[in-house]
Every structure is written in C-alpha cells, then in structure tokens.
Design a protein around this motif. Structure first.
Motif, PDB file in Angstrom:
ATOM      1  N   ARG A  73       0.824  -1.221   0.000  1.00  0.00           N
ATOM      2  CA  ARG A  73       0.000   0.000   0.000  1.00  0.00           C
ATOM      3  C   ARG A  73       0.858   1.270   0.000  1.00  0.00           C
ATOM      4  O   ARG A  73       0.618   2.188   0.761  1.00  0.00           O
ATOM      5  N   ALA A  74       1.828   1.298  -0.883  1.00  0.00           N
ATOM      6  CA  ALA A  74       2.699   2.463  -1.030  1.00  0.00           C
ATOM      7  C   ALA A  74       1.978   3.556  -1.813  1.00  0.00           C
ATOM      8  O   ALA A  74       0.920   3.323  -2.402  1.00  0.00           O
ATOM      9  N   ALA A  75       2.561   4.741  -1.822  1.00  0.00           N
ATOM     10  CA  ALA A  75       2.042   5.859  -2.621  1.00  0.00           C
ATOM     11  C   ALA A  75       3.164   6.369  -3.506  1.00  0.00           C
ATOM     12  O   ALA A  75       4.309   6.484  -3.073  1.00  0.00           O
ATOM     13  N   VAL A  76       2.825   6.651  -4.774  1.00  0.00           N
ATOM     14  CA  VAL A  76       3.775   7.180  -5.734  1.00  0.00           C
ATOM     15  C   VAL A  76       3.170   8.428  -6.358  1.00  0.00           C
ATOM     16  O   VAL A  76       2.008   8.419  -6.769  1.00  0.00           O
ATOM     17  N   LEU A  77       3.947   9.513  -6.389  1.00  0.00           N
ATOM     18  CA  LEU A  77       3.509  10.750  -7.044  1.00  0.00           C
ATOM     19  C   LEU A  77       4.105  10.813  -8.438  1.00  0.00           C
ATOM     20  O   LEU A  77       5.310  10.633  -8.610  1.00  0.00           O
TER      21      LEU A  77
ATOM     22  N   ARG B 290     -10.824   3.575 -11.897  1.00  0.00           N
ATOM     23  CA  ARG B 290     -11.547   4.458 -10.975  1.00  0.00           C
ATOM     24  C   ARG B 290     -10.543   5.318 -10.212  1.00  0.00           C
ATOM     25  O   ARG B 290      -9.492   4.840  -9.798  1.00  0.00           O
ATOM     26  N   PHE B 291     -10.907   6.578 -10.036  1.00  0.00           N
ATOM     27  CA  PHE B 291     -10.067   7.537  -9.323  1.00  0.00           C
ATOM     28  C   PHE B 291     -10.800   8.027  -8.084  1.00  0.00           C
ATOM     29  O   PHE B 291     -11.997   8.289  -8.123  1.00  0.00           O
TER      30      PHE B 291
ATOM     31  N   ARG C 130      -3.083  20.107  -8.910  1.00  0.00           N
ATOM     32  CA  ARG C 130      -4.343  19.451  -9.250  1.00  0.00           C
ATOM     33  C   ARG C 130      -4.029  17.961  -9.296  1.00  0.00           C
ATOM     34  O   ARG C 130      -3.127  17.529 -10.009  1.00  0.00           O
ATOM     35  N   GLU C 131      -4.759  17.157  -8.509  1.00  0.00           N
ATOM     36  CA  GLU C 131      -4.401  15.759  -8.301  1.00  0.00           C
ATOM     37  C   GLU C 131      -5.575  14.827  -8.548  1.00  0.00           C
ATOM     38  O   GLU C 131      -6.736  15.194  -8.351  1.00  0.00           O
ATOM     39  N   ALA C 132      -5.249  13.603  -8.947  1.00  0.00           N
ATOM     40  CA  ALA C 132      -6.211  12.508  -9.058  1.00  0.00           C
ATOM     41  C   ALA C 132      -5.486  11.228  -8.657  1.00  0.00           C
ATOM     42  O   ALA C 132      -4.337  11.016  -9.057  1.00  0.00           O
ATOM     43  N   TYR C 133      -6.131  10.386  -7.848  1.00  0.00           N
ATOM     44  CA  TYR C 133      -5.503   9.175  -7.322  1.00  0.00           C
ATOM     45  C   TYR C 133      -6.219   7.936  -7.846  1.00  0.00           C
ATOM     46  O   TYR C 133      -7.446   7.873  -7.856  1.00  0.00           O
ATOM     47  N   ALA C 134      -5.436   6.944  -8.240  1.00  0.00           N
ATOM     48  CA  ALA C 134      -5.966   5.635  -8.616  1.00  0.00           C
ATOM     49  C   ALA C 134      -5.280   4.588  -7.738  1.00  0.00           C
ATOM     50  O   ALA C 134      -4.102   4.741  -7.402  1.00  0.00           O
ATOM     51  N   LYS C 135      -6.006   3.555  -7.362  1.00  0.00           N
ATOM     52  CA  LYS C 135      -5.414   2.463  -6.578  1.00  0.00           C
ATOM     53  C   LYS C 135      -5.278   1.239  -7.463  1.00  0.00           C
ATOM     54  O   LYS C 135      -6.215   0.860  -8.170  1.00  0.00           O
ATOM     55  N   ASP C 136      -4.093   0.624  -7.407  1.00  0.00           N
ATOM     56  CA  ASP C 136      -3.883  -0.603  -8.167  1.00  0.00           C
ATOM     57  C   ASP C 136      -4.521  -1.783  -7.426  1.00  0.00           C
ATOM     58  O   ASP C 136      -5.043  -1.604  -6.318  1.00  0.00           O
TER      59      ASP C 136
ATOM     60  N   ASN D 250      -1.872   0.012  -3.810  1.00  0.00           N
ATOM     61  CA  ASN D 250      -0.892   1.082  -3.976  1.00  0.00           C
ATOM     62  C   ASN D 250      -1.593   2.295  -4.566  1.00  0.00           C
ATOM     63  O   ASN D 250      -2.395   2.158  -5.488  1.00  0.00           O
ATOM     64  N   SER D 251      -1.309   3.463  -4.034  1.00  0.00           N
ATOM     65  CA  SER D 251      -1.938   4.701  -4.486  1.00  0.00           C
ATOM     66  C   SER D 251      -1.047   5.358  -5.528  1.00  0.00           C
ATOM     67  O   SER D 251       0.074   5.779  -5.234  1.00  0.00           O
ATOM     68  N   ILE D 252      -1.553   5.446  -6.760  1.00  0.00           N
ATOM     69  CA  ILE D 252      -0.840   6.078  -7.857  1.00  0.00           C
ATOM     70  C   ILE D 252      -1.425   7.482  -7.984  1.00  0.00           C
ATOM     71  O   ILE D 252      -2.566   7.652  -8.401  1.00  0.00           O
ATOM     72  N   ARG D 253      -0.654   8.480  -7.599  1.00  0.00           N
ATOM     73  CA  ARG D 253      -1.147   9.848  -7.470  1.00  0.00           C
ATOM     74  C   ARG D 253      -0.586  10.711  -8.582  1.00  0.00           C
ATOM     75  O   ARG D 253       0.594  11.040  -8.583  1.00  0.00           O
ATOM     76  N   PHE D 254      -1.447  11.058  -9.512  1.00  0.00           N
ATOM     77  CA  PHE D 254      -1.057  11.902 -10.636  1.00  0.00           C
ATOM     78  C   PHE D 254      -1.319  13.349 -10.266  1.00  0.00           C
ATOM     79  O   PHE D 254      -2.343  13.659  -9.648  1.00  0.00           O
ATOM     80  N   PHE D 255      -0.401  14.246 -10.652  1.00  0.00           N
ATOM     81  CA  PHE D 255      -0.611  15.649 -10.334  1.00  0.00           C
ATOM     82  C   PHE D 255      -0.069  16.563 -11.429  1.00  0.00           C
ATOM     83  O   PHE D 255       0.871  16.209 -12.130  1.00  0.00           O
ATOM     84  N   THR D 256      -0.702  17.726 -11.537  1.00  0.00           N
ATOM     85  CA  THR D 256      -0.265  18.811 -12.395  1.00  0.00           C
ATOM     86  C   THR D 256      -0.063  20.021 -11.516  1.00  0.00           C
ATOM     87  O   THR D 256      -0.889  20.305 -10.637  1.00  0.00           O
ATOM     88  N   VAL D 257       1.046  20.723 -11.686  1.00  0.00           N
ATOM     89  CA  VAL D 257       1.295  21.940 -10.924  1.00  0.00           C
ATOM     90  C   VAL D 257       0.414  23.050 -11.483  1.00  0.00           C
ATOM     91  O   VAL D 257       0.383  23.276 -12.695  1.00  0.00           O
ATOM     92  N   LEU D 258      -0.311  23.735 -10.606  1.00  0.00           N
ATOM     93  CA  LEU D 258      -1.179  24.830 -11.026  1.00  0.00           C
ATOM     94  C   LEU D 258      -0.374  26.123 -11.152  1.00  0.00           C
ATOM     95  O   LEU D 258       0.620  26.319 -10.460  1.00  0.00           O
ATOM     96  N   GLY D 259      -0.871  26.987 -12.011  1.00  0.00           N
ATOM     97  CA  GLY D 259      -0.269  28.316 -12.120  1.00  0.00           C
ATOM     98  C   GLY D 259       0.808  28.420 -13.041  1.00  0.00           C
ATOM     99  O   GLY D 259       1.564  28.391 -13.734  1.00  0.00           O
TER     100      GLY D 259
END
Length: 125
Positions: free
Chosen positions: A70-74, A93-94, A106-112, A116-125
């Motif tokens: 149950r790790a997390a990856v950004l 599913r996110f 801005r983030e969205a998380y998917a679990k495998d 494990n939490s696969i955390r996708f992000f975009t920097v705002l601004g």
C-alpha cells in the motif's frame, strides 16, 4: 574535494501480489508499456516487471520483501484532467477525481489491485 554527479529520477518498486492483475491495471488501464517481465515459468509469480509511460518508470515485484504494501507514488504530468478522462474510459476508478489542492497542485488518485496509491498531479499556475 567535492564530487559532481547527476542523480537520475528514482524508480519506485511497488509490491504486487499477482503479476497478471498488475500488468492489466498498469498497461491496459493506465497506458503504461511493459518493458520487461521476469516471471516464474510454472506459476507466473513471483515476478518482477518494469512498466513505462513516457519518462515515468515503475518496477513491480511479487517477490517476498520487495516493495512496501500500500505504497504511494507521485507522478507529475502535464494534464491530469486528460489522463483522468483517458484512463476512466478504460475503466480505471479515481478517488479523488481531479481536484485542486491548497498546495498548488491538481491531483487525481488511482489504486492498483494491491492498494498502492498512484497519485497523478499537475502543478497549477
């Protein structure tokens, strides 16, 4: 004397329990490409996989002691909303779906399949 060296991006090793399920999720669901697979011929597991999408590389292992459960990856991407639409259309599913965070991402998380939490992000601004 100071040594000058360049560090390359880290490659996380995520624990998986079943290689076939992990490969389906990462490759079919999230659009990664299978680079290599070291598998046990008779049983398919334990196995060690490398998947890649663009410059993002992940290692997946079902060997005892490899990777945290149950790790997390950004994973930083250009457009989290576009990735969300693409992967949602494939059944991923996110939770949360794309959301602006107070820390400027801005983030969205998917679990495998192994949590494990696969955390996708975009920097705002």
């Amino acid at each position: 004397m100071e040594l000058t060296m360049t560090l390359s991006p880290a490659i996380p090793v995520l624990h998986m329990s079943k290689a076939a399920q992990a490969e389906e999720f990462y490759c079919r669901g999230l659009g990664f490409e299978l680079v290599f697979a070291q598998r046990t011929p008779e049983t398919d597991d334990p196995a060690y996989l490398e998947v890649r999408r663009g410059d993002c590389v992940l290692h997946l292992s079902s060997h005892a002691g490899d990777g945290a459960v149950r790790a997390a990856v950004l994973i930083r991407i250009d457009d989290v909303d576009a990735l969300f639409r693409e992967c949602s259309a494939r059944g991923v599913r996110f939770d949360p779906e794309p959301v602006d965070q107070t820390w400027g991402q801005r983030e969205a998380y998917a679990k495998d399949p192994d949590g494990n939490s696969i955390r996708f992000f975009t920097v705002l601004g």
